[in-house]
Enzyme design. Structure first.
Site, mmCIF file in Angstrom:
data_model
loop_
_atom_site.group_PDB
_atom_site.id
_atom_site.type_symbol
_atom_site.label_atom_id
_atom_site.label_comp_id
_atom_site.label_asym_id
_atom_site.label_seq_id
_atom_site.Cartn_x
_atom_site.Cartn_y
_atom_site.Cartn_z
ATOM 1 N N GLY A 228 0.834 -1.199 0.000
ATOM 2 C CA GLY A 228 0.000 0.000 0.000
ATOM 3 C C GLY A 228 0.861 1.238 0.000
ATOM 4 N N GLY A 229 0.226 2.366 0.281
ATOM 5 C CA GLY A 229 0.935 3.625 0.175
ATOM 6 C C GLY A 229 2.030 3.835 1.202
ATOM 7 C CG ASP B 55 -9.513 -0.169 4.606
ATOM 8 O OD1 ASP B 55 -10.488 0.064 3.856
ATOM 9 O OD2 ASP B 55 -8.423 -0.571 4.175
#
Length: 450
Positions: free
Chosen positions: A28-29, A149
């Protein structure tokens, strides 16, 4: 401002002189997730390692991130120790200006994979998943955390129990994006969440506890329909998601609960997880996947003497029977035990021959049919007995177990059913179930006959 680039660990190097990377399982980021093995455990235990890296390289921010990371790791540890619905935190450490969480590896499949493999779920299955997740959200929110999330990818059905496990908390990832605003105060610089499952206030950087309930509601709708919000029709005037048309047979009350969970304005949703849980509890109990539609024919194993709170009523029930009914009951039980001895080793039934008489006396306290708070099921009788002992130690003195030759569990094998308590009426069982579900959120009221 310098932005870090992510450099995955060298697979030939042991992280923290202990963990060997086996493969990457996500990115992910702000980092990457790996499947690893613990070389300092005799079993080479597998675990999940989350590698996290701050978004900027500034000493004053790094110290803030370090402090927050440790604080949130402590909360994850506490949550994981108290529930099997959250991965346990084995360790956390810092190495080369990167942060690492070492967590339990959950064997199972995500809800996304389940839908892709088997198609959409039934209303009863979705309700059970919600009832399994909501108590966890309650605990998370009590710690001041918002998951941020919740989506099908982040709920795993643990093998072989099928219990839902909530993974991948967004709070730690948000910490990695900490920056200083124009006043020199720390502020979050990234948005955590997934389009299609994220509430409107979260999308602009202001998540609430009810934002998690919105995401859970959208997850439930995905499980029922097999469709994401992009694949469904939207009322162009109100913005309402027209998902009912994809599940024509859904009950009105269950649909109303999901509709409330996904309202656009937070004030119109459930404000707390326990409110949504209570609403679901008012619905008729679905027959669990492991429970046949007809009452199972059961053979009862030894059971502890009834606790004071219900001993009188249960004994009265037996004494009210006529003599021929008592004789028949004892005869049936005796024949059942003798027949069971052919199929199951006698050491499972009785450790000593002299205990048979007292066993029959205990069994005679049970009515011909009864309701019970089901806790768990096992193929292994020793594990079932250990679970019964654990319940007794936790204060459930009426805990017992029985073998059911026609009662399949998640692995589709006959099972030893472990129960926390038994009752003469369904209403009694249902009255006591909410309290017991604080101990085991997956418990339900079952029915058994001799």
């Amino acid at each position: 401002m310098q932005v870090f680039t992510h450099t995955p660990p060298n697979p030939e190097k042991l992280l923290n002189n202990r963990y060997r990377i086996l493969q990457s399982i996500g990115s992910g980021g702000f980092g990457e997730t790996f499947l690893a093995e613990d070389t300092q455990m005799p079993s080479g235990r597998r675990c999940v390692i989350k590698q996290l890296k701050p978004s900027v390289n500034r000493p004053e921010i790094y110290s803030l991130i370090q402090e927050q990371f440790r604080r949130e790791a402590a909360i994850l540890e506490q949550l994981g120790e108290k529930s099997d619905r959250i991965p346990r935190l084995y360790a956390y450490f810092e190495e080369e200006e990167q942060f690492y969480l070492v967590q339990e590896w959950i064997e199972g499949e995500t809800l996304t994979t389940r839908i892709q493999r088997l198609g959409r779920l039934s209303e009863a299955e979705v309700k059970e998943i919600l009832l399994g997740i909501l108590p966890i959200l309650h605990r998370i929110h009590k710690q001041g955390l918002i998951h941020r999330d919740i989506k099908p990818d982040n709920i795993i059905l643990r093998h072989p129990s099928g219990k839902p496990v909530l993974i991948d908390f967004g709070a730690v990832k948000e910490t990695m994006g900490t920056m200083l605003n124009s006043q020199g105060n720390p502020t979050a610089s990234i948005l955590i969440g997934t389009p299609g499952f994220m509430a409107s206030e979260q999308a602009v950087g202001y998540p609430l506890y009810s934002s998690d309930l919105y995401s859970l509601g959208m997850t439930a709708i995905y499980l029922l329909t097999g469709k994401t919000i992009k694949e469904m029709n939207i009322d162009r005037e109100t913005g309402k998601i027209l998902w009912h048309e994809n599940v024509p047979n859904i009950s009105r009350n269950f649909a109303a609960i999901l509709d409330k969970a996904i309202q656009f304005y937070p004030r119109d949703r459930f404000s707390k997880a326990e409110e949504m849980y209570a609403a679901l509890q008012t619905l008729p109990s679905p027959i669990p996947k492991t429970e046949p539609s007809l009452p199972p024919s059961t053979i009862i194993f030894p059971k502890p003497t009834a606790s004071p709170k219900n001993k009188t009523s249960k004994l009265q029930f037996f004494h009210q029977l006529k003599d021929w009914q008592k004789a028949t009951l004892v005869g049936v039980l005796t024949g059942a035990i003798l027949g069971l001895g052919i199929a199951i080793p006698l050491k499972i039934l009785f450790q000593q021959k002299s205990s048979e008489a007292s066993t029959l006396a205990q069994q005679s306290n049970l009515p011909m049919s009864f309701y019970f708070i089901a806790d768990s099921a096992f193929n292994d009788p020793e594990k079932a007995e250990q679970k019964r002992q654990d319940l007794i130690e936790n204060g459930y003195s009426d805990a017992g177990l029985f073998w059911s030759p026609n009662y399949s569990n998640w692995s589709q094998h006959n099972s030893y059913k472990v129960y926390a308590d038994w009752f003469e009426t369904k209403s009694e069982c249902e009255e006591n179930l909410p309290e017991y579900r604080q101990f085991n959120p997956s418990a339900y009221c079952g029915f058994a006959t001799k």
